[in-house]
Design a protein around this motif. Structure first.
Motif, short mmCIF file in Angstrom:
data_model
loop_
_atom_site.label_atom_id
_atom_site.label_comp_id
_atom_site.label_asym_id
_atom_site.label_seq_id
_atom_site.Cartn_x
_atom_site.Cartn_y
_atom_site.Cartn_z
N PRO A 167 1.59 -3.09 -1.03
CA PRO A 167 1.51 -2.26 -2.26
C PRO A 167 0.78 -0.81 -2.01
CG PRO A 167 -0.32 -4.07 -2.27
CD PRO A 167 0.88 -4.50 -1.29
N GLU A 168 1.33 0.29 -2.22
CA GLU A 168 0.73 1.49 -1.90
C GLU A 168 1.17 1.90 -0.63
OE1 GLU A 168 -3.19 1.98 -3.28
OE2 GLU A 168 -2.88 1.28 -5.24
N LYS A 169 1.61 1.23 0.34
CA LYS A 169 1.94 1.55 1.65
C LYS A 169 3.17 2.11 1.81
CE LYS A 169 2.38 -0.47 6.28
NZ LYS A 169 2.17 -1.71 7.04
N LEU A 170 3.20 3.06 2.64
CA LEU A 170 4.90 3.82 2.69
C LEU A 170 5.44 2.84 3.50
CD1 LEU A 170 6.67 6.19 2.72
CD2 LEU A 170 5.63 7.29 4.56
N ILE A 171 6.79 2.43 3.06
CA ILE A 171 7.74 1.75 4.02
C ILE A 171 8.91 2.66 4.32
CG2 ILE A 171 9.16 -0.34 4.18
CD1 ILE A 171 5.97 -1.03 3.73
N THR A 172 8.87 2.90 5.63
CA THR A 172 9.95 3.74 5.89
C THR A 172 11.58 3.19 5.60
OG1 THR A 172 10.46 2.78 8.24
CG2 THR A 172 8.71 4.70 7.86
N GLN A 173 12.63 4.12 5.52
CA GLN A 173 13.98 3.84 5.39
C GLN A 173 14.19 3.00 6.39
OE1 GLN A 173 16.41 7.10 4.97
NE2 GLN A 173 15.28 7.60 3.02
N GLN A 174 14.01 3.14 7.69
CA GLN A 174 14.45 2.50 8.89
C GLN A 174 13.75 1.11 8.74
OE1 GLN A 174 13.19 3.84 12.68
NE2 GLN A 174 14.83 2.86 13.82
N GLN A 175 12.38 1.02 8.52
CA GLN A 175 11.81 -0.42 8.21
C GLN A 175 12.63 -1.29 7.33
OE1 GLN A 175 7.63 -0.18 7.63
NE2 GLN A 175 7.46 -2.55 7.29
N LEU A 176 12.64 -0.83 6.07
CA LEU A 176 13.38 -1.74 4.95
C LEU A 176 14.92 -1.95 5.41
CD1 LEU A 176 12.48 -0.16 1.58
CD2 LEU A 176 12.41 -2.19 2.15
N LEU A 177 15.61 -1.18 6.10
CA LEU A 177 17.05 -1.34 6.28
C LEU A 177 16.88 -2.49 7.41
CD1 LEU A 177 18.41 2.22 6.31
CD2 LEU A 177 19.17 0.45 5.07
N THR A 178 16.18 -2.26 8.55
CA THR A 178 15.90 -3.39 9.58
C THR A 178 15.59 -4.69 9.07
OG1 THR A 178 15.51 -1.61 11.20
CG2 THR A 178 15.05 -3.95 11.77
N TYR A 221 9.95 4.50 0.98
CA TYR A 221 9.39 4.05 -0.42
C TYR A 221 8.08 3.53 -0.31
CZ TYR A 221 14.62 4.94 -1.06
OH TYR A 221 15.84 5.78 -0.84
N ARG A 222 7.49 3.62 -1.64
CA ARG A 222 6.43 3.12 -1.95
C ARG A 222 6.24 2.35 -3.05
NH1 ARG A 222 1.99 5.20 0.77
NH2 ARG A 222 2.84 7.42 0.88
N PHE A 223 5.45 1.07 -3.09
CA PHE A 223 5.43 0.49 -4.28
C PHE A 223 4.16 0.74 -5.11
CE2 PHE A 223 3.82 -3.80 -6.47
CZ PHE A 223 4.54 -3.37 -7.66
N GLN A 224 3.93 1.27 -6.12
CA GLN A 224 2.70 1.59 -6.68
C GLN A 224 2.47 0.44 -7.94
OE1 GLN A 224 0.51 4.00 -5.87
NE2 GLN A 224 -0.90 2.94 -7.16
N PRO A 225 1.86 -0.51 -7.86
CA PRO A 225 1.41 -1.43 -8.93
C PRO A 225 1.13 -1.07 -10.13
CG PRO A 225 0.37 -2.14 -6.75
CD PRO A 225 0.90 -0.66 -6.61
#
Length: 225
Positions: A167-178, A221-225
């Motif tokens: 939560p609230e952490k930036l997840i890069t596109q590359q990280q998500l895709l991988t 992307y970032r998840f904001q609770p």
């Protein structure tokens, strides 16, 4: 044994996939058109559907849409359509992956293994997350928005799993895709755009003005609770 439904109007492809998949320990059911595929999927539940889009009776994208009305079974598209628009439409309809013809059997087997890992491996200490508009139970694969159950695909759950656990952490596109699709997809940003749009439509009160699934332009992307 994991059972696979293979849908293609080319009898040579059906035969080749049937032989290959059985040799690698899969159970195989085949269908030569969309209506037969829908009937088979309803009568004989399978672990994965491998689906051609160019079917003789109804378009494969419509088959995906109809399956998604009642099932979350993973769907791997296997199609001669190479255009990005076709890929986006199939993914938007609810497909989990897309391979273009001609294809390598080893790649197909690797994609199947990846899909099965995403859908069968248990999540450790998966959280239950409650926001002002929706609740997510990652372990139980249950989503509820404003009191109504929301059906999510296995790939959508995999994306949520990465975002919600950070939560609230930036997840890069590359990280998500991988993490969701594998290293071979590290540059396929279109996949993420389609799925994030789907998640917002299903879960955000205002998809065009998201409050929980935030895009960081050019980064991720970032998840904001």
């Amino acid at each position: 044994m994991n059972n696979v439904l293979v849908v293609d109007d080319d009898p040579h492809i059906l035969k080749a996939l049937q032989i290959t998949l059985k040799a690698h320990g899969y159970g195989v059911t085949t269908a030569e058109n969309g209506e037969a595929a829908l009937l088979s999927a309803a009568q004989h539940p399978v672990a994965v559907v491998v689906l051609d889009l160019g079917l003789p009776d109804i378009d494969g994208t419509h088959v995906i849409t109809r399956i998604r009305e009642w099932s979350e079974v993973p769907i791997l598209v296997l199609s001669a359509r190479h255009g990005s628009t076709d890929k986006v439409e199939a993914l938007d309809a609810g497909a989990d992956d897309y391979i273009t013809k001609p294809f390598g059997l080893e790649e197909l087997l690797a994609r199947l293994r990846a899909i099965l890992r995403r859908t069968t491996e248990p999540s450790n200490e998966a959280p239950v997350v409650t926001t002002s508009s929706f609740t997510l139970d990652l372990a139980g694969r249950k989503a509820n928005r404003d009191g109504d159950d929301v059906r999510l695909t296995p790939t959508e759950w995999s994306i949520l799993d990465v975002l919600v656990r950070n939560p609230e952490k930036l997840i890069t596109q590359q990280q998500l895709l991988t993490e969701v699709w594998g290293p071979a997809y590290a540059t396929e940003a279109n996949y993420l755009r389609v799925y994030m749009a789907q998640l917002r439509r299903k879960l955000e009160p205002e998809p065009g003005n998201p409050q929980h699934f935030i895009t960081e332009p050019g980064m991720g992307y970032r998840f904001q609770p």
